[in-house]
Design an enzyme around this catalytic site. Sequence first.
Site, mmCIF file in Angstrom:
data_model
loop_
_atom_site.group_PDB
_atom_site.id
_atom_site.type_symbol
_atom_site.label_atom_id
_atom_site.label_comp_id
_atom_site.label_asym_id
_atom_site.label_seq_id
_atom_site.Cartn_x
_atom_site.Cartn_y
_atom_site.Cartn_z
ATOM 1 N N SER A 24 0.807 -1.055 -0.170
ATOM 2 C CA SER A 24 0.164 -0.143 -0.102
ATOM 3 C C SER A 24 0.917 0.911 -0.116
ATOM 4 C CB SER A 24 -0.777 -0.162 0.884
ATOM 5 O OG SER A 24 -1.561 0.948 1.389
ATOM 6 N N ASP A 51 -4.479 3.264 -1.969
ATOM 7 C CA ASP A 51 -5.800 3.863 -0.735
ATOM 8 C C ASP A 51 -5.687 5.428 -0.988
ATOM 9 O OD1 ASP A 51 -6.094 1.176 0.695
ATOM 10 O OD2 ASP A 51 -4.106 1.740 0.916
ATOM 11 N N MET A 84 -11.834 4.588 -0.832
ATOM 12 C CA MET A 84 -13.037 4.521 0.664
ATOM 13 C C MET A 84 -13.325 5.642 0.480
ATOM 14 S SD MET A 84 -10.083 3.190 2.964
ATOM 15 C CE MET A 84 -8.478 2.922 1.973
ATOM 16 N N MET A 153 -11.579 -6.496 5.428
ATOM 17 C CA MET A 153 -10.404 -4.998 6.096
ATOM 18 C C MET A 153 -10.283 -6.019 7.353
ATOM 19 S SD MET A 153 -9.769 -2.288 4.225
ATOM 20 C CE MET A 153 -9.292 -2.172 5.201
HETATM 21 C C1 DX5 Z 1 -6.500 1.152 5.347
HETATM 22 C C2 DX5 Z 1 -6.011 0.730 4.101
HETATM 23 C C3 DX5 Z 1 -4.707 -0.411 4.319
HETATM 24 C C4 DX5 Z 1 -3.838 0.513 4.498
HETATM 25 C C5 DX5 Z 1 -2.307 -0.915 5.759
HETATM 26 O O1 DX5 Z 1 -7.426 1.731 5.727
HETATM 27 O O2 DX5 Z 1 -6.890 0.318 3.431
HETATM 28 O O3 DX5 Z 1 -5.032 -0.356 2.855
HETATM 29 O O4 DX5 Z 1 -2.869 1.441 3.801
HETATM 30 O O5 DX5 Z 1 -1.774 -0.022 6.349
HETATM 31 P P1 DX5 Z 1 -0.787 -1.057 6.991
HETATM 32 O O6 DX5 Z 1 -0.522 -2.534 6.176
HETATM 33 O O7 DX5 Z 1 -0.280 -0.230 7.849
HETATM 34 O O8 DX5 Z 1 -2.459 -1.683 8.119
HETATM 35 ZN ZN ZN Z 2 -6.387 -0.182 1.305
#
Ligand code: DX5
Ligand code: ZN
Length: 247
Positions: A24, A51, A84, A153
Amino acid sequence: MVVPTGPLRQNLNVVRPSVRIAPSILAADFARLGEEARAVAAAGADWLHLDIMDGHFVPNISFGPAVVKALRREVAIPFDVHLMIAPADPYLAAFAEAGADLISVHPEAGPHLHRTLQTIRGLGKRAGVVLNPATPVQAVEHVLDLADLILVMTVNPGFGGQSFLESQLPKIAALRRMIDATGREIALQVDGGVTAETAPRCIAAGADVLVAGTAVFGAPDYAAALAALRGNSESPPSRSPPPRHAA
Ligand code: DX5
Ligand code: ZN
């Protein structure tokens, strides 16, 4: 420490070629986004996870189609765009034109998930559905014929660096069974708190695509971080504390 040799050593280094890793970019250095994207692609990232946050559907703002378009010129790996935002429908074409290969939406982001997935596929892109921690698997049950990916998630969306929610493991397993029953090729992705410690549990539950922000961009060596997530680490994480030595 005893270093295992022979078959045990091979087991520790087992390669899972079917597991894809999607770093990400949210956890990258935003002042050097192009360079960061090139670095993870060169390190062996399968997809780039982007994201998109609007400060309304989730309590954070990230970036929009212009940044996706700029990054598209930097790397050739597939772009996995996680929306999102609410509503999502008015922006689907913009993200498709910016270079998304796959566009994922949350069922809560609009009143007509089925139509949204049809729109994404109509734009020539693969379509994904994202389930928040409190969203049941039934939210996707009747749209599996239109889904190319289901994303579970394992944190509440909005921020990187949160702790993995164990409660989502049975959901991953349930979705694996639902997907297998369709006979269709639907990727099962996990996002949030994925580390070298939690990745094997996601894979064991049936996930085949892992999103990782902090665990990749927070690591000094991206290739080593990707290998660790694939379960191919030279130094697998120890579950026991390091031995104490007398001072
Ligand atoms: C959260 C995002 C994730 C986030 C994950 O809303 O959808 O993709 O970037 O980050 P880590 O791997 O640090 O939990
Ligand atoms: Zn994500």
